[in-house]
Design an enzyme around this catalytic site. Structure first.
Site: not given
Ligand code: M6R
Length: 606
Positions: A2, A27, A75, A99-100, A478, A482, A485, A501, A601
Site C-alpha cells: 500500500c 507498492r 494491495w 498501510n498495515g 532466482e 523471476k 512471478e 528421486h 514491491k
Molecule cells: O525488499 P525486500 O528485498 O526485502 O523484498 C523481498 C522480496 O519480497 C522480494 O525480493 C520479492 O521476492 C521480489 N518480488 C522478487 O522479484
C-alpha cells in the site's frame, strides 16, 4: 504494501497526490483513492477498484480545488478488491488511509458496536471508526487514545473534517516519511516519491504523531511533548525513478546493472583489497563471529544462498540461510557469537524486520544489507551496508539482487582476508575479478536479442524446469522465481541430482528445461543430468560458461554461451541472462511486466 501520500500547502492537492500515487503504484495496485479538504468545507473522497489511471479518470469528472489531501494505492489484505474497500475510509468526520494490518479489528467492531455502521470489509475502516469514536475536538488526544486500542501494524494518515488544511500521521512498524516540499508539507510511505520534491526528509518515529501544516511540521510523542525530527538527506537519484525510454522499468533496471554494481563495488575496494571501513564495519565484527545466519525473503534470500555457498567454501565459516518469515518460528540457533545478516532491497519487509529484532533479542550482532537509505531494517540493525542500486520500481527484483551479491562478495573477500583464508595476493585477485563483473555483465546485456529469440521457445509452456547443481542451482532458484512471478508460467528450480528421486516423473517432451552449467567441479554431473531429461523427450535451453566444451552428439534446443569468469563469479553473467529470459517471455506474452498480478514491491504484512 500500500502506498500512502499526503500534501498540504499552497498548491492544489489533487494533481500532486494523483501524480505521486502513480509513482507509488508499485507498492500495490488493486485500487486507489484520494480525500481532499474542500475549499468550502468538508472532505471529498474519490476512490475506485483498479489502477491509478482509473482514479485519474474518476477525478477528471469533478476536479477538487482543495490544497490539502491524502491518497492511497492498495494491495488488498482484509476485504476483496472493490470500490468500497478502496481507501480513504471516511467514518463520521474522520478520513483515513492505512498501510498495515489491524489484527484486533473484530474485537474493535464488537467493542465499539460498529457491526452495522461500516461501509467496507476492511480493518482500516475500523481504525477510522475508532478514531472518530475518541474525537471530540482534540485530534492529538483522539489519536493517542485510538492507537492504544489498535493491535498490529499501521501507518495512518488522517484528516479531521473540522480541521481543514492539516494532516495527522502516526505509525507502528509500517513506514511514513515526511518532508517540506512544494510550498507545503508532504508525507509518503517511502522516500522514492518525496525524493522528487525535497532534499531532506525524516522518518516518523513509531508512536509519535506528526502534524503537517502548510507552514510547518510538528512532532509530538505519546505524552503530548513536542519532539524534534531527525532530518536525513535524500540520497536518491531521481532520474533513476523514470523509465528513461524503456518500455518497462524492469528492462531499464536490468540494463543499469553494470553501472550500479560498479557504484556498489568501487568505493569499497582500497589498495586492491575489499574494505568496508567507510561503511563503519569494524573488522572485529567479522573476526569475532563464530557463525553466520542470513535472514531474507524472496530474491534477497536467493542472494543469501549464493553468499552461503561462497562464504563456506572461501571463508570456511558455518553459515545458515533462513527464510525471514520462518526464522522466528524455527527455533534457529542465534546467540552472542552469531552474526545475523539481513538482506532487503526495501528495508521494509516486515518478516525481515521482525527477524532482525528477534536476533537482537537473542544477543546476536546484526548487519543489514539494504538499498533504501534510512529504511527500518537499516535502522534497527547494528550495522548497515547500502547497495547503491538506486530506486528499483519493477516488482521483479533485478539490480537489487546483483548489488546484494556484490556486497556479499565484498564481505566474503574481506572476511577471507582478515581471517587468514586469503593471503594478500588471493585477496587482490578476488577483488580484481569482482571489478570485472560490470564489463562481463555488459557483454551479456549487449547480446540480449539472442536471449529474446530463445525466450520465444518457452512462451507457450505450461511448466518449465530449471536444473543445475551447486552454485548453478542457487542461480536457478532466482531465475525460476523471476520467470514465475512475471510470466505466470509454472516454473521449478531443481538441484539436478535430485531429479531422479521423484521429480523426473514430470518431465515430458512438452516440458522445456533450462539448464545452467558454469561450475567446473560439477559440470560433468550436470551434463549427465541434462541427458537424463533429454532421454525423456525434454527440450533443453542451455546457459553454459563459454570455456566449457560440449559433446558433439548432444542436441540442444538453444545454447547461450556465458562470458567466462572465475567459477565463483559466474553467478553474475548467468543471472543477467536469466533475468532477460523471464523479461522477454513476459513482454512477448503482452503482460504488465512491472506490475505482475497479486504482487506488490514492498511487503509490509506478515
Ligand atoms: O525488499 P525486500 O528485498 O526485502 O523484498 C523481498 C522480496 O519480497 C522480494 O525480493 C520479492 O521476492 C521480489 N518480488 C522478487 O522479484
Amino acid at each position: 504494501m500500500c502506498g500512502i501520500i499526503g500534501y498540504t500547502g499552497a498548491e492544489e492537492a489533487e494533481n500532486i497526490i494523483v501524480d505521486a500515487l502513480e509513482v507509488l503504484e508499485y507498492r500495490g495496485y488493486d485500487s486507489a483513492g484520494i480525500a481532499v479538504c474542500e475549499a468550502d468545507g468538508g472532505i471529498e473522497v474519490r476512490k475506485c477498484a483498479g489502477r491509478v489511471k482509473d482514479l485519474r479518470s474518476l477525478c477528471q469528472g469533478k476536479r477538487s480545488r482543495g490544497t490539502c489531501g491524502i491518497g492511497h494505492t492498495r494491495w488488498a489484505t482484509h476485504g476483496g478488491v472493490s470500490d468500497a474497500n478502496a481507501h480513504p475510509h471516511k467514518f463520521e468526520n474522520v478520513a483515513v488511509v492505512h498501510n498495515g494490518i489491524i489484527e484486533n479489528y473484530r474485537d474493535l467492531i464488537r467493542r465499539y458496536h460498529l457491526e452495522d455502521r461500516l461501509q467496507s470489509q476492511t480493518d482500516s475502516e475500523v481504525a477510522a471508526a475508532v478514531l472518530a469514536h475518541f474525537y471530540n475536538g482534540d485530534p492529538l488526544a483522539a489519536i493517542r487514545k485510538a492507537v492504544l486500542k489498535l493491535k498490529g501494524t499501521f501507518a495512518l494518515s488522517i484528516l479531521f473534517e473540522d480541521i481543514p488544511g492539516v494532516i495527522f500521521a502516526v505509525r507502528n512498524v509500517s513506514p511514513i516519511v515526511i518532508a517540506r516540499a512544494r510550498e507545503g508539507s508532504m508525507l509518503a510511505s517511502d522516500v522514492t516519491v518525496l525524493g522528487q520534491y525535497a532534499k531532506e526528509y525524516f522518518v516518523l518515529p513509531e508512536f509519535y504523531v506528526a502534524v503537517l501544516k502548510k507552514e510547518d511540521i510538528e512532532l509530538y510523542d505519546m505524552s503530548g511533548e513536542a519532539a524534534a525530527p531527525e532530518w536525513l538527506t535524500v540520497n536518491w537519484d531521481v532520474d533513476r525513478s523514470s523509465k528513461g525510454g524503456y518500455p518497462f522499468y524492469m528492462e531499464k533496471e536490468i540494463m543499469e546493472q553494470p553501472q550500479v554494481i560498479k557504484e556498489t563495488i568501487m568505493p569499497r575496494i582500497r589498495e586492491g583489497i575489499p574494505d568496508l571501513s567507510a561503511d563503519g564495519i569494524p573488522d572485529s565484527l567479522l573476526l569475532e563471529c563464530k557463525r553466520i545466519c542470513l535472514v531474507a525473503c524472496g530474491t534477497a534470500m536467493h542472494a543469501g544462498l549464493v553468499g552461503k555457498a561462497l562464504m563456506q567454501s572461501l571463508v570456511r565459516i558455518h553459515m545458515d540461510v533462513e527464510l525471514a518469515s520462518e526464522f522466528m518460528y524455527s527455533d534457529a540457533i542465534v546467540d552472542e557469537e552469531t552474526l545475523v545478516i539481513a538482506i532487503s532491497q526495501s528495508g521494509e519487509t516486515i518478516d525481515t524486520l521482525e527477524a532482525v529484532k528477534h536476533a537482537k533479542k537473542n544477543g546476536a550482532r546484526t548487519l543489514a544489507v539494504v538499498n533504501v537509505r534510512g529504511a527500518s531494517v537499516a535502522r534497527v540493525s547494528d550495522y548497515v551496508i547500502y547497495t547503491n542500486a538506486g530506486p528499483e520500481i519493477a516488482v521483479a527484483s533485478t539490480k537489487a539482487y546483483t548489488t546484494q551479491l556484490a556486497v556479499l562478495y565484498l564481505l566474503i573477500g574481506r572476511m577471507a582476508y582478515i581471517r587468514g583464508s586469503f593471503g594478500e595476493k588471493e585477496a587482490r585477485e578476488f577483488a580484481k575479478e569482482l571489478t570485472r563483473v560490470p564489463d562481463v555483465m555488459q557483454q551479456v546485456l549487449d547480446r540480449r536479442e539472442e536471449i529474446h529469440y530463445i525466450a520465444r521457445s518457452i512462451l507457450n509452456a505450461r511448466d518449465v524446469f530449471m536444473i543445475g547443481r551447486g552454485l548453478d542451482y542457487s542461480i536457478l532458484l532466482e531465475g525460476s522465481l523471476k520467470l514465475k512471478e512475471i510470466s505466470y508460467i509454472h516454473s521449478e528450480a531443481y538441484a539436478s541430482g535430485e531429479l531422479k528421486h521423484g521429480t523426473i516423473a514430470l518431465i515430458t517432451e512438452d516440458t522445456p528445461v533450462v539448464a545452467v552449467v558454469t561450475q567446473s567441479k560439477v559440470q560433468s554431473k550436470e551434463f549427465s543430468n541434462i541427458k537424463e531429461v533429454q532421454s525423456r523427450g525434454a527440450g533443453v535451453i542451455l546457459f553454459m560458461k563459454e570455456t566449457f566444451s560440449l559433446e558433439r552428439e548432444a542436441v540442444w534446443d538453444s545454447i547461450f554461451k556465458l562470458p567466462a569468469m572465475e567459477d565463483g563469479f559466474m553467478v553474475m553473467p548467468a543471472s543477467a541472462a536469466l533475468q532477460l529470459l523471464a523479461y522477454y517471455v513476459s513482454l512477448d506474452k503482452g503482460l504488465d511486466v512491472d506490475k505482475p498480478r497479486n504482487l506488490a514491491k514492498v511487503v509490509t504484512v506478515e
